[in-house]
Write a protein that holds these residues in place. Structure first.
Motif, PDB file in Angstrom:
ATOM      1  N   TRP A 130      18.878   7.855  12.679  1.00  0.00           N
ATOM      2  CA  TRP A 130      19.183   9.187  12.818  1.00  0.00           C
ATOM      3  C   TRP A 130      17.679   9.893  12.525  1.00  0.00           C
ATOM      4  O   TRP A 130      17.027   9.579  11.688  1.00  0.00           O
ATOM      5  CB  TRP A 130      20.056   9.672  11.515  1.00  0.00           C
ATOM      6  N   GLY A 131      17.406  10.916  13.489  1.00  0.00           N
ATOM      7  CA  GLY A 131      16.268  11.889  13.255  1.00  0.00           C
ATOM      8  C   GLY A 131      14.904  11.217  13.628  1.00  0.00           C
ATOM      9  O   GLY A 131      13.889  11.885  13.235  1.00  0.00           O
ATOM     10  N   PHE A 132      14.936  10.111  14.074  1.00  0.00           N
ATOM     11  CA  PHE A 132      13.648   9.240  14.366  1.00  0.00           C
ATOM     12  C   PHE A 132      12.891  10.344  15.372  1.00  0.00           C
ATOM     13  O   PHE A 132      13.543  10.781  16.483  1.00  0.00           O
ATOM     14  CB  PHE A 132      13.993   8.096  15.064  1.00  0.00           C
ATOM     15  N   VAL A 133      11.579  10.160  15.238  1.00  0.00           N
ATOM     16  CA  VAL A 133      10.717  10.933  16.231  1.00  0.00           C
ATOM     17  C   VAL A 133       9.530   9.862  16.347  1.00  0.00           C
ATOM     18  O   VAL A 133       8.880   9.703  15.353  1.00  0.00           O
ATOM     19  CB  VAL A 133      10.281  12.291  15.528  1.00  0.00           C
ATOM     20  N   PRO A 134       9.210   9.378  17.412  1.00  0.00           N
ATOM     21  CA  PRO A 134       8.147   8.374  17.526  1.00  0.00           C
ATOM     22  C   PRO A 134       6.953   8.940  17.255  1.00  0.00           C
ATOM     23  O   PRO A 134       6.407  10.090  17.472  1.00  0.00           O
ATOM     24  CB  PRO A 134       8.376   7.909  18.931  1.00  0.00           C
ATOM     25  N   PHE A 135       5.955   7.850  16.662  1.00  0.00           N
ATOM     26  CA  PHE A 135       4.870   8.191  16.165  1.00  0.00           C
ATOM     27  C   PHE A 135       3.838   8.522  17.887  1.00  0.00           C
ATOM     28  O   PHE A 135       4.007   7.470  18.609  1.00  0.00           O
ATOM     29  CB  PHE A 135       3.990   7.425  15.559  1.00  0.00           C
ATOM     30  N   THR A 136       3.178   9.344  18.047  1.00  0.00           N
ATOM     31  CA  THR A 136       2.344   9.590  19.158  1.00  0.00           C
ATOM     32  C   THR A 136       1.038   8.849  18.789  1.00  0.00           C
ATOM     33  O   THR A 136       0.434   8.248  17.726  1.00  0.00           O
ATOM     34  CB  THR A 136       1.936  10.978  19.681  1.00  0.00           C
ATOM     35  N   ASP A 137       0.102   8.436  19.884  1.00  0.00           N
ATOM     36  CA  ASP A 137      -1.223   7.702  19.691  1.00  0.00           C
ATOM     37  C   ASP A 137      -1.927   8.349  18.655  1.00  0.00           C
ATOM     38  O   ASP A 137      -2.692   7.819  17.857  1.00  0.00           O
ATOM     39  CB  ASP A 137      -1.691   7.473  21.053  1.00  0.00           C
ATOM     40  N   ALA A 138      -1.946   9.920  18.844  1.00  0.00           N
ATOM     41  CA  ALA A 138      -2.930  10.923  18.119  1.00  0.00           C
ATOM     42  C   ALA A 138      -2.301  10.761  16.583  1.00  0.00           C
ATOM     43  O   ALA A 138      -3.167  10.604  15.670  1.00  0.00           O
ATOM     44  CB  ALA A 138      -2.760  12.079  18.497  1.00  0.00           C
ATOM     45  N   GLU A 139      -1.237  10.680  16.340  1.00  0.00           N
ATOM     46  CA  GLU A 139      -0.426  10.585  14.921  1.00  0.00           C
ATOM     47  C   GLU A 139      -0.833   9.146  14.560  1.00  0.00           C
ATOM     48  O   GLU A 139      -1.213   9.212  13.353  1.00  0.00           O
ATOM     49  CB  GLU A 139       0.799  10.691  15.134  1.00  0.00           C
ATOM     50  N   ILE A 140      -0.773   8.402  15.128  1.00  0.00           N
ATOM     51  CA  ILE A 140      -1.081   6.897  14.784  1.00  0.00           C
ATOM     52  C   ILE A 140      -2.606   6.776  14.239  1.00  0.00           C
ATOM     53  O   ILE A 140      -2.942   6.350  12.998  1.00  0.00           O
ATOM     54  CB  ILE A 140      -0.942   5.838  15.553  1.00  0.00           C
ATOM     55  N   ASP A 141      -3.376   7.633  14.815  1.00  0.00           N
ATOM     56  CA  ASP A 141      -5.012   7.507  14.618  1.00  0.00           C
ATOM     57  C   ASP A 141      -4.985   8.384  13.370  1.00  0.00           C
ATOM     58  O   ASP A 141      -5.881   8.039  12.326  1.00  0.00           O
ATOM     59  CB  ASP A 141      -5.691   7.972  15.648  1.00  0.00           C
ATOM     60  N   TYR A 142      -4.340   9.544  13.244  1.00  0.00           N
ATOM     61  CA  TYR A 142      -4.452  10.513  12.139  1.00  0.00           C
ATOM     62  C   TYR A 142      -3.985   9.586  10.832  1.00  0.00           C
ATOM     63  O   TYR A 142      -4.455   9.931   9.899  1.00  0.00           O
ATOM     64  CB  TYR A 142      -3.533  11.587  12.264  1.00  0.00           C
ATOM     65  N   ALA A 143      -2.808   9.011  10.931  1.00  0.00           N
ATOM     66  CA  ALA A 143      -2.234   8.043   9.771  1.00  0.00           C
ATOM     67  C   ALA A 143      -3.121   7.170   9.185  1.00  0.00           C
ATOM     68  O   ALA A 143      -3.178   7.024   8.066  1.00  0.00           O
ATOM     69  CB  ALA A 143      -0.817   7.637  10.301  1.00  0.00           C
ATOM     70  N   GLY A 144      -3.740   6.446  10.341  1.00  0.00           N
ATOM     71  CA  GLY A 144      -4.763   5.537   9.721  1.00  0.00           C
ATOM     72  C   GLY A 144      -5.877   5.842   8.867  1.00  0.00           C
ATOM     73  O   GLY A 144      -6.169   5.351   7.812  1.00  0.00           O
ATOM     74  N   LYS A 145      -6.192   7.203   9.177  1.00  0.00           N
ATOM     75  CA  LYS A 145      -7.595   7.979   8.538  1.00  0.00           C
ATOM     76  C   LYS A 145      -6.934   8.400   7.233  1.00  0.00           C
ATOM     77  O   LYS A 145      -7.396   8.499   5.930  1.00  0.00           O
ATOM     78  CB  LYS A 145      -8.075   9.032   9.291  1.00  0.00           C
TER      79      LYS A 145
END
Length: 283
Positions: free
Chosen positions: A132-147
């Motif tokens: 429920w409520g799932f929103v997939p991580f985009t490539d940009a968000e994945i890069d941001y999360a790593g940093k």
């Protein structure tokens, strides 16, 4: 009464803005998505908030519900002592899993954290896709999360499970930075910045939070998935106690109807310590 009136006026203004954008329903509180501190704290106000968890006064609940907002979903956090280990059954499951030569649990590699962050978030996008409520991580968000996470990433606290060298599950654990900053009163100067840098370099944390865990969908509900999860939990528990002085863990948040995760929390004798509520209203 005055604060309640102010809250009502602010919420009314927000509802009007949403109407002006063509919206017909409010889902709140959310900070951009379910990944960013979702929900209103409705139980557990006596517990200090752990890293990246929201906190609010208890009276907010009455103010919001008094404006015809209805509960749409509850999120749980679970508290558990970790210093003395888990029930014997968990040890037997871990020992059995360790005899499987195809299964490997490895720490993340901070030197290649961008690579491992992408692996983790790729598993997350697959594992959580039906939630429920799932929103997939985009490539940009994945890069941001790593940093974003790299500063507070400690290799022995994040595990990736592999089957025949293919990553299929992960567990992300973070020391509670709030413990280090609580006494700083929101100020870094004159000397608190040095204390913070020292903590980041040599962290000691009596509390660890597990904000994310995931197993690829194709393996969920399997015996192997349970083995992998308990192995990751136990390995991280050992490292947290030995290297960080950890005494308690907090798992969450977990959707109230996520039967798999609720079962895991109960198996390690974790208890609900906080409840966050998401509300909705037709406008």
């Amino acid at each position: 009464a005055q604060n309640a009136d102010i809250a009502a006026a602010l919420i009314e203004a927000a509802e009007q803005w949403l109407k002006d954008q063509g919206m017909h329903r409010v889902l709140a509180p959310l900070s951009l998505s379910v990944w960013d501190e979702p929900g209103l704290l409705t139980q557990g106000h006596d517990h200090p908030p752990t890293l990246m968890m929201g906190h609010n006064k208890a009276e907010y609940q009455d103010w919001i519900e008094g404006l015809q907002y209805e509960t749409v979903k509850q999120l749980f956090t679970y508290d558990l002592p970790v210093k003395d280990g888990f029930p014997p059954l968990i040890g037997k499951i871990v020992a059995s899993a360790e005899r499987n030569s195809k299964l490997k649990i490895r720490k993340v590699d901070k030197k290649h954290f961008d690579r491992d962050a992408k692996i983790i978030l790729s598993i997350l996008n697959d594992a959580w896709s039906d939630n429920w409520g799932f929103v997939p991580f985009t490539d940009a968000e994945i890069d941001y999360a790593g940093k974003k996470f790299k500063t507070i990433v400690y290799e022995e606290l994040i595990m990736i499970a592999e089957i025949e060298n293919e990553p299929v599950a992960f567990m992300l654990t973070l020391p509670d930075l709030n413990e280090a900053t609580k006494e700083m009163g929101g100020k870094l100067f004159p000397f608190n910045w040095l204390k913070l840098l020292w903590w980041l370099k040599f962290p000691k944390s009596s509390t660890m939070r597990v904000p994310l865990m995931g197993v690829k969908k194709e393996l969920q509900a399997s015996r192997l998935a349970s083995q992998m999860v308990f192995m990751m939990i136990e390995y991280i528990r050992r490292n947290a106690v030995a290297n960080f002085g950890t005494e308690r863990g907090e798992i969450g948040w977990i959707l109230e109807d996520n039967q798999g995760m609720v079962a895991i929390a109960e198996a390690i004798e974790a208890k609900i310590n906080r409840v966050y509520t998401l509300y909705q209203k037709e406008i």
